[in-house]
Design an enzyme around this catalytic site. Structure first.
Site, short mmCIF file in Angstrom:
data_model
loop_
_atom_site.label_atom_id
_atom_site.label_comp_id
_atom_site.label_asym_id
_atom_site.label_seq_id
_atom_site.Cartn_x
_atom_site.Cartn_y
_atom_site.Cartn_z
N ARG A 101 -6.61 -0.03 -3.87
CA ARG A 101 -7.52 0.93 -4.52
C ARG A 101 -8.23 0.27 -5.69
NH1 ARG A 101 -5.37 6.76 -6.00
NH2 ARG A 101 -4.27 5.62 -7.61
N THR A 105 -12.26 3.73 -9.64
CA THR A 105 -12.85 4.76 -8.77
C THR A 105 -11.88 5.29 -7.72
OG1 THR A 105 -13.59 3.15 -7.16
CG2 THR A 105 -15.09 3.63 -8.98
N ASP A 197 3.72 4.30 -9.37
CA ASP A 197 3.14 3.37 -8.40
C ASP A 197 4.21 2.96 -7.38
OD1 ASP A 197 2.32 0.84 -7.13
OD2 ASP A 197 0.61 0.96 -8.50
N ASP A 200 4.76 -0.87 -6.78
CA ASP A 200 5.48 -1.52 -7.89
C ASP A 200 6.96 -1.15 -7.88
OD1 ASP A 200 3.36 -2.92 -8.92
OD2 ASP A 200 2.78 -1.38 -10.37
C1 PRP Z 1 -1.39 2.99 -3.13
C2 PRP Z 1 -0.62 3.63 -1.99
C3 PRP Z 1 -1.70 4.01 -1.04
C4 PRP Z 1 -2.84 4.39 -1.96
C5 PRP Z 1 -2.91 5.89 -2.04
O1 PRP Z 1 -1.72 1.70 -2.82
O2 PRP Z 1 0.35 2.81 -1.43
O3 PRP Z 1 -2.09 2.96 -0.17
O4 PRP Z 1 -2.52 3.84 -3.24
O5 PRP Z 1 -3.98 6.28 -2.79
P1 PRP Z 1 -5.25 7.00 -2.17
O6 PRP Z 1 -4.74 8.12 -1.34
O7 PRP Z 1 -5.99 7.47 -3.39
O8 PRP Z 1 -6.03 6.01 -1.39
P2 PRP Z 1 -2.38 0.66 -3.86
O9 PRP Z 1 -3.85 0.58 -3.65
O10 PRP Z 1 -1.91 0.98 -5.25
O11 PRP Z 1 -1.80 -0.73 -3.37
P3 PRP Z 1 -0.30 -1.27 -3.21
O12 PRP Z 1 0.34 -0.54 -2.06
O13 PRP Z 1 -0.56 -2.70 -2.89
O14 PRP Z 1 0.44 -1.08 -4.49
N1 URA Z 2 -0.65 5.17 -5.47
C1 URA Z 2 0.61 5.26 -5.94
O1 URA Z 2 1.43 4.35 -5.72
N2 URA Z 2 0.93 6.34 -6.64
C2 URA Z 2 0.07 7.35 -6.89
O2 URA Z 2 0.43 8.33 -7.54
C3 URA Z 2 -1.24 7.24 -6.38
C4 URA Z 2 -1.57 6.14 -5.66
#
Ligand code: PRP
Ligand code: URA
Length: 206
Positions: A101, A105, A197, A200
């Protein structure tokens, strides 16, 4: 359509998973356990065939899963759900979609895709613990449709009403299963109360 799991054994685990004091080892175990419950609910109508089996006492009729399944974790957090899915569907194939993400935005930025194209009527199961704006899931499912998948479901652990509404508008034909529907998104597009997160917390990179 979105199905929210309502079960004391799920809620119990969700409470520990949300706890800021929960460390990655336990967090990963809880992700796996809740994923197993999600799969149990989501796969109720999975294709099966009748088979005969010889027990020590008699021949009887049973059923075997006959669905060709492709599991698609959305990187990175979706990897946390993969082991549990492979335990319940050991013969599934696996493809991955990388999505990050944009911090400001919340737009999903696809950065990797390695999913086998559909050959027939395989069931593609997209997995990602978090369903916030829905942007990542919408993009992932669009990619799966472009690869020829006709049967797709999406499994997640924590969802926001905003994400559900967005997804249902873009992909009304794709069933969603979630272990918890939370209150809202905050101004940084994080789910509240949520669990922070997920990536993380799974990978210990806080
Ligand atoms: C997080 C999560 C989803 C996304 C959800 O990933 O694992 O993929 O955000 O958010 P959305 O519904 O608003 O798209 P992130 O982009 O933080 O990456 P990561 O899994 O590598 O931590
Ligand atoms: N991604 C996450 O890991 N947590 C949230 O709350 C939203 C997006």
């Amino acid at each position: 359509m979105t199905t929210v799991l309502h079960h004391p054994l799920v809620d119990h685990r969700m409470t520990y998973m949300r706890d800021v004091a929960t460390q990655p080892k336990l967090f990963r175990e809880l992700v796996s356990e809740i994923t197993t419950f999600l799969a149990y609910e989501a796969l109720r109508d999975v294709k099966t065939v009748e088979v005969t089996v010889q027990t020590p006492l008699a021949k009887t009729v049973g059923r075997k899963v006959a669905e060709n399944v492709v599991l698609v974790p959305i990187l990175r957090a979706g990897m946390g759900m993969l082991d549990a899915m492979l335990r319940v569907l050991p013969y599934a194939k696996v493809g991955v979609l990388g999505m990050q993400r944009n911090e400001e935005t919340a737009e999903p930025i696809p950065y990797y895709a390695k999913v086998p194209p559909a050959k027939g009527d395989e069931l593609a199961i997209a997995i990602d613990p978090m369903f916030a704006t829905g942007g990542s899931a919408v993009d992932a499912v669009s990619q799966l449709k472009k690869l020829g998948y006709k049967k797709i479901i999406f499994l997640n652990l924590v969802s926001a009403p905003e994400g559900i509404a967005n997804f249902e508008k873009q992909h009304p034909d794709v069933p969603v299963y979630t272990a918890a529907k939370d209150e809202r998104l905050n101004s940084h597009f994080y789910i509240v109360p949520g669990l922070g997160d997920a990536g993380d917390r799974i990978f210990g990179t806080l």
